[in-house]
Design a protein around this motif. Structure first.
Motif: not given
Length: 417
Positions: A70-97
């Protein structure tokens, strides 16, 4: 604008394409490096016909991550830059984090870029990141490719990833932000000694008296990157002479292969495997050595989803049947991330591997002169258990198999490793 700002902006612009695309993406985590990149690109694109877009990947691994996005989104808005947050979902806890998170980050960013009609995305890696990468790869006894570090630009999933700050230190970027009066987020994992990268970061501080610094190691990486490019060009020129593409396979003349320097043999093997099985981490050194030996001795070998088959005086690199045995796609969809099959509209038609059930239904497949196992993994069109077509086995029935749009031509792909 300060002299420091002018210098940073000039250094960064020199590492970007001469002509920026009309739409340029930038990945911003909220850390000092990426926040500085956002500001500098904002300044640069004001003077050029380019619209800037920002994205933040929220890995969901820390409670603070959402607020930081959200802080990044506010900074981007202050600069007039469109911003989108991308959420990582689905990690099952296996493998190297860290590795899983890195792969997810690039996947989310390139998916966002394609969806937003953005051909290139800038990343905030610095000279310090490059130096840490070189140190870690020294510990793994890497060769020229590994020690050349991260490239300034590379293609991933059809999107160009740009790293224009690999010659700029972390300190200079933070000094720049301090002059702007801009804050940034400090990720606590940047001090976690359980990560190799943080150990490398600490080791760099001890190497200063020897003249080994972030900037000197970044220059070493750049020098080796030039050597890598020369070797890649030689590999490509050699491949045009001793290797041919047959459908989705690569056929290499063993006599010509045996005359090559070992480094070029290794690059040709790695390049053929990557082109067939897909990009990703290349096989490790000892495994590549086994493949080089197998080609030289005319032995069959399974490696990284590929099958190396000796046939007469050639070695065929083809897809391993087990790697695609469960792959399915509808006509006009991409199969095995490589092929698109099209033909007459047929209800219930499905693309699967030709396999053991399909090959006996192909008339005169032996006349093709290809190894039997190479044909088994080729794409075919099925209706239930009935084979309708196998275009790469010369059984088309009105169907064609073409490479997917994002699939590079084999010889040109050798320049991208």
């Amino acid at each position: 604008m300060t002299d420091q700002s002018d210098t940073l902006r000039s250094e960064l612009r020199a590492r970007l394409p001469d002509r920026l695309p009309p739409r340029l993406g930038v990945a911003v985590s909220g850390g000092g490096d990426s926040v500085a990149l956002l500001h500098l690109l904002h300044e640069i694109t004001q003077d050029e016909q380019t619209k800037l877009f920002a994205a933040t990947v929220n890995h969901g691994l820390r409670p603070e991550a959402a607020a930081e996005a959200d802080q990044v989104a506010e900074l981007a808005a202050r600069l007039g830059i469109p911003h989108e947050t991308l959420l990582w979902q689905g990690w099952d806890g296996s493998g190297n984090l860290q590795d899983q998170a890195r792969q997810a980050r690039y996947r989310l960013l390139t998916d966002w870029a394609r969806r937003s009609d953005i051909p290139a995305v800038a990343l905030g890696h610095t000279a310090d990141d490059q130096a840490e990468t070189v140190l870690m790869r020294l510990g793994r006894a890497s060769g020229v490719n590994g020690l050349s570090g991260m490239p300034y630009a590379r293609d991933q999933n059809g999107i160009t990833l740009l790293r224009p700050m690999l010659g700029i230190t972390r300190k200079s970027l933070r000094d720049y932000l301090s002059q702007l009066g801009e804050s940034w987020i400090e990720d606590p994992s940047n001090h976690d000694q359980k990560f190799d990268r943080i150990k490398a970061r600490e080791a760099l501080t001890e190497l200063g008296p020897l003249g080994i610094s972030a900037q000197s190691l970044a220059r070493v990486a750049e020098n080796l990157a030039q050597a890598r490019e020369a070797l890649a060009l030689y590999t490509q020129e050699t491949a045009r002479k001793i290797a041919k593409v047959d459908g989705g396979d690569v056929c290499i003349d063993r006599n010509g292969f045996g005359l090559l320097p070992v480094e070029i043999q290794r690059r040709l093997v790695v390049g053929a495997i990557a082109w067939i099985a897909g990009q990703g981490y290349p096989p490790r050194g000892a495994t590549v050595d086994q493949a080089v030996t197998a080609v030289g001795e005319g032995r069959t070998l399974t490696l990284a989803g590929c099958l190396l088959i000796s046939h007469q005086d050639k070695t065929w690199f083809c897809r391993e049947l087990n790697a695609v045995a469960t792959e399915t796609a509808a006509p006009l969809e991409v199969w095995d991330k490589r092929f698109v099959l099209s033909g007459p509209q047929t209800a219930g038609a499905e693309v699967r591997a030709l396999g053991e059930a399909g090959l006996p239904q192909v008339p005169d497949w032996r006349a093709l002169g290809k190894p039997r196992q190479a044909l088994l993994s080729s794409p075919a069109v099925w209706s239930g258990e009935n084979l309708l077509a196998a275009p790469l086995a010369d059984y088309s029935n009105g169907w064609t198999a073409e490479f997917a749009p994002q699939k590079p031509e084999f010889y040109s792909s050798l320049l991208s490793h």
